[in-house]
Design a protein around this motif. Structure first.
Motif, short mmCIF file in Angstrom:
data_model
loop_
_atom_site.label_atom_id
_atom_site.label_comp_id
_atom_site.label_asym_id
_atom_site.label_seq_id
_atom_site.Cartn_x
_atom_site.Cartn_y
_atom_site.Cartn_z
N PHE A 40 39.83 56.71 55.51
CA PHE A 40 40.82 56.98 56.54
C PHE A 40 42.10 57.57 55.95
CE2 PHE A 40 38.10 53.76 58.52
CZ PHE A 40 37.70 54.48 59.63
N ASP A 41 42.04 57.94 54.69
CA ASP A 41 43.12 58.63 53.98
C ASP A 41 44.46 57.92 54.09
OD1 ASP A 41 43.99 60.61 52.27
OD2 ASP A 41 44.66 61.90 53.90
N TYR A 42 44.44 56.63 53.77
CA TYR A 42 45.70 55.91 53.69
C TYR A 42 46.51 56.48 52.54
CZ TYR A 42 44.69 52.44 57.20
OH TYR A 42 44.44 51.82 58.38
N PRO A 43 47.83 56.37 52.64
CA PRO A 43 48.63 56.93 51.54
C PRO A 43 48.41 56.16 50.23
CG PRO A 43 50.02 56.03 53.32
CD PRO A 43 48.60 55.86 53.72
N PHE A 44 49.43 55.94 49.50
CA PHE A 44 49.35 55.38 48.15
C PHE A 44 48.56 54.09 48.05
CE2 PHE A 44 51.22 52.84 44.70
CZ PHE A 44 50.90 53.67 43.63
N LYS A 75 45.74 53.25 48.92
CA LYS A 75 44.33 53.42 48.57
C LYS A 75 44.14 53.32 47.06
CE LYS A 75 44.55 58.43 49.00
NZ LYS A 75 44.19 59.53 49.89
N TYR A 76 45.11 53.80 46.29
CA TYR A 76 45.01 53.71 44.84
C TYR A 76 45.25 52.28 44.35
CZ TYR A 76 45.23 58.71 45.42
OH TYR A 76 44.98 59.99 45.82
N MET A 77 46.10 51.56 45.04
CA MET A 77 46.32 50.15 44.70
C MET A 77 45.06 49.34 45.01
SD MET A 77 49.21 50.15 43.33
CE MET A 77 49.35 48.41 43.07
N ALA A 78 44.42 49.63 46.14
CA ALA A 78 43.18 48.93 46.49
C ALA A 78 42.11 49.22 45.45
CB ALA A 78 42.71 49.36 47.88
N ALA A 79 42.03 50.45 44.99
CA ALA A 79 41.05 50.81 43.95
C ALA A 79 41.35 50.05 42.66
CB ALA A 79 41.06 52.32 43.72
N LEU A 80 42.63 49.96 42.31
CA LEU A 80 43.01 49.21 41.10
C LEU A 80 42.64 47.74 41.23
CD1 LEU A 80 44.48 48.96 38.37
CD2 LEU A 80 46.58 48.58 39.69
N TYR A 81 42.91 47.13 42.38
CA TYR A 81 42.55 45.73 42.59
C TYR A 81 41.04 45.52 42.50
CZ TYR A 81 47.32 45.43 44.47
OH TYR A 81 48.69 45.49 44.63
N THR A 82 40.29 46.46 43.02
CA THR A 82 38.83 46.37 42.96
C THR A 82 38.36 46.44 41.51
OG1 THR A 82 38.67 47.40 45.13
CG2 THR A 82 36.68 47.39 43.79
N VAL A 83 38.92 47.35 40.75
CA VAL A 83 38.56 47.48 39.33
C VAL A 83 38.92 46.21 38.58
CG1 VAL A 83 39.14 48.72 37.19
CG2 VAL A 83 38.64 50.00 39.27
N LEU A 84 40.08 45.64 38.86
CA LEU A 84 40.49 44.41 38.18
C LEU A 84 39.57 43.23 38.53
CD1 LEU A 84 44.39 44.69 38.34
CD2 LEU A 84 42.89 45.02 36.36
N CYS A 85 39.13 43.16 39.78
CA CYS A 85 38.17 42.11 40.15
C CYS A 85 36.83 42.35 39.46
CB CYS A 85 37.99 42.06 41.67
SG CYS A 85 39.43 41.37 42.51
N GLY A 86 36.43 43.61 39.36
CA GLY A 86 35.22 43.94 38.60
C GLY A 86 35.36 43.55 37.14
N PHE A 87 36.54 43.75 36.57
CA PHE A 87 36.83 43.33 35.20
C PHE A 87 36.61 41.83 35.04
CE2 PHE A 87 40.06 41.46 32.43
CZ PHE A 87 39.75 42.05 31.21
N LEU A 88 37.10 41.05 36.01
CA LEU A 88 36.92 39.59 35.94
C LEU A 88 35.45 39.20 36.02
CD1 LEU A 88 39.90 38.39 38.18
CD2 LEU A 88 39.73 38.32 35.67
N VAL A 89 34.69 39.91 36.83
CA VAL A 89 33.25 39.63 36.93
C VAL A 89 32.57 39.94 35.60
CG1 VAL A 89 31.09 40.33 38.04
CG2 VAL A 89 33.13 39.96 39.43
N VAL A 90 32.93 41.07 35.00
CA VAL A 90 32.32 41.46 33.72
C VAL A 90 32.68 40.47 32.62
CG1 VAL A 90 32.36 43.24 31.92
CG2 VAL A 90 32.14 43.89 34.30
N GLN A 91 33.86 39.88 32.68
CA GLN A 91 34.24 38.89 31.68
C GLN A 91 33.32 37.67 31.72
OE1 GLN A 91 36.62 39.26 29.15
NE2 GLN A 91 36.26 41.30 29.96
N ASP A 92 32.72 37.40 32.86
CA ASP A 92 31.75 36.30 33.00
C ASP A 92 30.34 36.87 33.07
OD1 ASP A 92 33.26 34.01 32.87
OD2 ASP A 92 33.70 33.97 35.01
N ARG A 93 30.05 37.87 32.26
CA ARG A 93 28.74 38.54 32.35
C ARG A 93 27.57 37.61 32.06
NH1 ARG A 93 31.64 40.40 28.72
NH2 ARG A 93 31.20 40.32 26.52
N ALA A 94 27.78 36.54 31.32
CA ALA A 94 26.69 35.59 31.09
C ALA A 94 26.29 34.95 32.43
CB ALA A 94 27.11 34.52 30.10
#
Length: 158
Positions: free
Chosen positions: A106-110, A112-131
């Motif tokens: 829906f082409d939200y302004p800035f 959308k990039y913060m949401a992408a960053l938060y998603t990446v950081l949550c993915g980072f936390l998941v990867v840290q518990d890869r076991a």
């Protein structure tokens, strides 16, 4: 891999940051904010832009708005405890991915990039518990067969 073994203080800071961000947005939604729950009579396509229309649509059902708040708040609280970090981070990764997709679609302004960053950081936390992630997707019978003595000598290979 750059994410393979981050220092525990970095992981802690990211956990606390994501807990704070998602708890804030979850509380705002639970309190009746962010979505538009008002009168729909004076609204038309000519008076409302596309991004506001999304908030109007989500606010059409107050129940839905509150549930989305719970989907952010509960996993955010789970990030505060080491034993539940993996589940909370996995849930917030899914929530964040949905928010990121919506913000870009829906082409939200800035934000959308913060949401992408938060998603990446949550993915980072998941990867840290890869076991734990590996345990979720592994089959105990296959793992036992791989560790069997015959398999180690090369006889019973899959």
């Amino acid at each position: 891999m750059i994410w393979s073994k981050a220092p525990s203080k970095v992981v802690l800071v990211i956990r606390l940051l994501m807990a704070l961000v998602f708890a804030f947005y979850g509380c705002v939604k639970l309190a009746g904010g962010q979505y538009y729950y008002g009168d729909w009579d004076d609204l038309s396509k000519s008076t409302v832009d596309g991004t506001s229309l999304v908030w109007l649509f989500y606010g059409y059902s107050p129940f839905y708005g509150r549930v989305t708040g719970l989907f952010e708040l509960v996993p955010a609280l789970m990030l505060l405890f080491r034993r539940t970090t993996f589940i909370g981070a996995g849930a917030l990764f899914a929530v964040g991915l949905n928010i990121t997709l919506m913000d870009f679609a829906f082409d939200y302004p800035f934000v959308k990039y913060m949401a992408a960053l938060y998603t990446v950081l949550c993915g980072f936390l998941v990867v840290q518990d890869r076991a734990r992630l590996r345990d979720v997707f592994s089959d105990p019978a296959v793992d036992a067969a791989r560790r069997s003595p015959e398999n180690s000598r090369g006889r019973a290979r899959w």
